[in-house]
Design a protein around this motif. Structure first.
Motif, PDB file in Angstrom:
ATOM      1  N   ASP A   1       0.816  -1.345   0.015  1.00  0.00           N
ATOM      2  CA  ASP A   1       0.054  -0.008   0.076  1.00  0.00           C
ATOM      3  C   ASP A   1       1.066   1.268  -0.185  1.00  0.00           C
ATOM      4  OD1 ASP A   1      -1.352   2.301   1.409  1.00  0.00           O
ATOM      5  OD2 ASP A   1      -3.195   0.938   1.007  1.00  0.00           O
TER       6      ASP A   1
ATOM      7  N   PRO B   1      -2.146  -3.007  -4.795  1.00  0.00           N
ATOM      8  CA  PRO B   1      -3.196  -2.670  -3.933  1.00  0.00           C
ATOM      9  C   PRO B   1      -3.968  -1.575  -4.653  1.00  0.00           C
ATOM     10  CG  PRO B   1      -1.263  -2.209  -3.021  1.00  0.00           C
ATOM     11  CD  PRO B   1      -0.817  -2.712  -4.159  1.00  0.00           C
ATOM     12  N   GLY B   2      -5.233  -1.444  -4.066  1.00  0.00           N
ATOM     13  CA  GLY B   2      -6.139  -0.387  -4.253  1.00  0.00           C
ATOM     14  C   GLY B   2      -7.194  -0.585  -5.405  1.00  0.00           C
ATOM     15  N   ASP B   3      -8.017   0.419  -5.867  1.00  0.00           N
ATOM     16  CA  ASP B   3      -8.855   0.137  -6.770  1.00  0.00           C
ATOM     17  C   ASP B   3      -8.451   0.062  -8.402  1.00  0.00           C
ATOM     18  OD1 ASP B   3      -8.345   2.791  -7.630  1.00  0.00           O
ATOM     19  OD2 ASP B   3      -9.860   3.562  -6.144  1.00  0.00           O
TER      20      ASP B   3
ATOM     21  N   GLN C   1      -6.090   2.993  -9.304  1.00  0.00           N
ATOM     22  CA  GLN C   1      -4.913   3.027  -8.613  1.00  0.00           C
ATOM     23  C   GLN C   1      -3.978   1.892  -9.013  1.00  0.00           C
ATOM     24  OE1 GLN C   1      -6.399   2.467  -4.636  1.00  0.00           O
ATOM     25  NE2 GLN C   1      -5.398   4.652  -4.098  1.00  0.00           N
ATOM     26  N   LYS C   2      -4.605   0.985  -9.176  1.00  0.00           N
ATOM     27  CA  LYS C   2      -3.811  -0.451  -9.949  1.00  0.00           C
ATOM     28  C   LYS C   2      -3.151  -0.014 -11.464  1.00  0.00           C
ATOM     29  CE  LYS C   2      -6.508  -4.113  -7.768  1.00  0.00           C
ATOM     30  NZ  LYS C   2      -5.286  -4.681  -7.152  1.00  0.00           N
TER      31      LYS C   2
ATOM     32  N   THR D   1      -0.538   2.918 -11.233  1.00  0.00           N
ATOM     33  CA  THR D   1       0.724   2.506 -10.721  1.00  0.00           C
ATOM     34  C   THR D   1       1.354   1.570 -11.796  1.00  0.00           C
ATOM     35  OG1 THR D   1      -0.304   2.329  -8.570  1.00  0.00           O
ATOM     36  CG2 THR D   1       1.614   1.230  -8.870  1.00  0.00           C
TER      37      THR D   1
ATOM     38  N   PRO E   1      -0.342   8.262  -4.116  1.00  0.00           N
ATOM     39  CA  PRO E   1      -1.703   8.674  -4.815  1.00  0.00           C
ATOM     40  C   PRO E   1      -2.032  10.324  -4.763  1.00  0.00           C
ATOM     41  CG  PRO E   1      -2.182   7.756  -2.558  1.00  0.00           C
ATOM     42  CD  PRO E   1      -0.824   7.570  -3.027  1.00  0.00           C
TER      43      PRO E   1
END
Length: 641
Positions: free
Chosen positions: A402, A446-448, A451-452, A455, A563
């Motif tokens: 995270d 990780p993340g929604d 974010q995925k 990243t 983020p």
């Protein structure tokens, strides 16, 4: 006529084979179409069969030409060679055959030909007689370019492909259109084929080879493989091959205990078996095995025009105690290094570089064994490149965190620069990282979904701008969510969806920019080509650095793995003036926000980060920006129409 089985084979033809110096053993062993002249002067065509089985008590050849009668054609032992041979009139191309071997243990076992150049389609396992290829190549210009190449100072972005799983059911001929078009569109400089040598067990992905000289027949004929490589070369794409000289499977019809003894493998199970994979390990110190392996390496390059080999599982070859706990045998000096394997690797590398200038040999090697890419004459193993497994492990570990915890693992992303120039590295995100429960690239993060994918785009920009060449496994370029499954193929349908399409288009842009910017590759193996701007912004999850080509081309890279955007992020720069944004992973076309675009920044005489100039940069959340110095640049607010 079978008494005249020698044809043009005499005992002296195998002298090099027995001393380890035969680098074209496939021309002497196996099945070959020949024409012989009998006592009356009549020319008779047929097939000459030869097989090395020095400890066998009897050897026969049988096949569809004798209704599979295993007693029809006993072979004779060529004196002082350990090779059995026979000439069979009338047996032509396409004949299917096996050797019937009565071993030293008195067991009769039907064997595929170790030197067969073609085989039945899996799951069948017999060998097939094939004529010498008369394929007319169209890649002279490519081969001339290869001979004059300077690989360390050229771009290399590799697309790793499992030919059977890229699109299920496609043949070599199909791929010569579809794969070539796709790789050209994506902009990769090279493709790397996972092993194409014959392997009836599909889930092995080719890493359990049963026919070292036979291209996988499930996908087509040897000449159809040549056609695929030819078309890639015509498109300006290099072709690398995964080669597996470290171990082979225990299938009874293949190489194992071939003449009733440990012929190709080491007799001592502590040295001759690989417990991780349930396979046999070659006896690297046996001269005939050396001839077999060096010939095989040359075969793929000489006969199929591959541009290089990626050697699989090198660490398992280098260490006698690899995965063996306390059950291993030291070398003659009491050490753990496998001296015979080291000697073989040096031999193969040196021979291929001398024989085929411009080819590249790449080691998949996961330890800190010294001198992997150091020349043989300087005491190294002589590889051209080594996969940087440390960089890969550290980077993927960081990505899996995270963002709030990444600040505590910041050094895992910077540590590679401590050793980046100790070897010539390739940065690999390979098939091994998206199988066996490890998860696909996008699912590691990780993340929604926003974010995925953001990243993942930032990470690829980090990877493509990092010192070292790049390798990416198929499907990872569009963020496939499922792990690689050779029986299902890639999930191409998702590449049209939001997020996936953005990553795919970003990869196309990355390759396009990368290939045209020498700062990103010219000094990949030279510390002078890299400098940190700020390696220590752990709290911000930001990495910034400079790449240059030593001739004036300069690129500044800023990557934000947080983020939170950085709307006024000051970076030091080496030169005042205009720096133009050449890549931004947050653009709408990549499914980004489009809210943090620089277009250009102007570096002024304000020192920062121990550099003489600096500029303020917009850095998107979970995004990356590349800025290139423009010596002739005009500031936007000073330009005129």
């Amino acid at each position: 006529m079978t008494d005249n089985f020698f044809g043009d084979i005499h005992g002296w033809d195998f002298e090099g084979f027995h001393t380890g110096g035969d680098t074209e053993a496939w021309k002497r062993l196996g099945a070959h179409l020949v024409t012989v002249t009998d006592e009356s002067g009549t020319e008779i065509s047929g097939t000459r069969f030869t097989v090395w089985a020095p400890n066998a008590k009897e050897v026969r050849v049988f096949g569809d030409f004798c209704d599979w009668d295993g007693d029809a054609h006993p072979m004779r032992l060529i004196p002082h060679t350990g090779v059995w041979g026979i000439f069979l009139p009338g047996v032509g191309a396409g004949a299917v055959y096996k050797f019937k071997v009565r071993g030293a243990d008195d067991r009769w076992i039907d064997r595929a030909d170790p030197y067969a150049r073609y085989a039945e389609q899996p799951p069948a396992t017999a060998s097939v007689v094939i004529a010498d290829s008369d394929y007319e190549w169209n890649d002279d210009a490519w081969l001339e370019h290869r001979r004059n190449s300077k690989l360390y100072q050229e771009p290399m972005a590799i697309y790793e492909v499992h030919l059977g799983g890229w699109r299920r059911g496609k043949s070599y001929q199909d791929l010569a259109t579809e794969l070539v078009e796709y790789v050209s569109w994506q902009g990769y400089t090279h493709v790397e084929f996972m092993p194409v040598a014959q392997h009836p067990y599909e889930p092995s992905w080719g890493y359990q080879v049963t026919g070292y000289f036979a291209p996988q027949s499930a996908w087509g004929t040897p000449d159809e493989l040549r056609y695929l490589i030819d078309k890639l070369h015509e498109a300006g794409i290099g072709v690398l091959l995964d080669w597996v000289p470290g171990h082979f499977p225990k299938d009874e019809w293949a190489l194992g205990r071939f003449d009733g003894t440990a012929l190709y493998e080491h007799a001592d199970p502590r040295q001759g078996e690989q417990p991780d994979w349930g396979t046999y390990v070659f006896n690297f110190g046996r001269n005939e095995v050396k001839s077999f392996l060096v010939s095989n390496a040359l075969y793929w390059i000489q006969e199929f025009h591959f541009d290089g080999l990626r050697i699989d599982a090198v660490a398992s070859m280098l260490y006698l105690d690899y995965s063996r706990g306390d059950n291993w045998v030291p070398n003659i000096y009491g050490g753990r290094e496998n001296l015979e394997a080291i000697d073989l690797l040096r031999y193969v590398n040196k021979h291929l570089y001398e024989r085929q200038p411009g080819v590249v040999l790449i080691a998949e090697e996961s330890t800190s064994f010294p001198g992997i890419t150091k020349p043989v004459h300087h005491g190294g193993l002589g590889f051209g490149f080594k996969w940087n497994m440390g960089w890969m492990n550290d980077s993927l570990g960081y990505l899996s965190l995270d963002p709030i915890y990444r600040q505590y693992h910041h050094n895992e992303m910077t540590f590679a620069m401590v050793y980046s120039f100790s070897e010539n590295f390739i940065l690999p995100i390979s098939h091994d990282e998206v199988v066996h429960g490890k998860g696909a690239m996008v699912t590691k993060i990780p993340g929604d979904d926003w974010q995925k994918f953001a990243t993942l785009r930032a990470f690829y920009a980090f990877m493509w701008s990092h010192p070292g060449k790049q390798l990416l496994f198929m499907g990872s370029e569009f963020g496939q969510r499922s792990e690689f499954n050779e029986s299902a193929g890639l999930e191409w349908w998702v590449s049209d969806l939001w997020g996936h399409r953005g990553v795919q288009l970003l990869m196309r842009r990355l390759n396009e920019v990368y290939r045209h910017v020498p700062a990103l590759w010219k000094l990949d193996t030279d510390p002078a080509g890299f400098r940190w701007i700020d390696a220590d912004d752990a709290g911000g999850n930001v990495f910034s650095y400079l790449r240059n080509d030593g001739a004036g081309d300069q690129v500044a890279v800023v990557v934000n793995f947080s983020p939170a955007p950085r709307e006024d992020y000051r970076i030091g720069l080496p030169t005042e003036g205009v720096w133009t944004e050449i890549l931004n992973t947050d653009l709408p076309e990549f499914n980004g926000t489009g809210g943090y675009v620089n277009h250009q920044v102007v570096a002024t005489e304000i020192p920062s980060n121990h550099l003489p100039a600096s500029a303020s940069v917009l850095v998107p959340p979970l995004g990356a920006v590349w800025l290139r110095f423009d010596p002739h640049g005009v500031r936007d607010d000073q330009s005129t129409n």
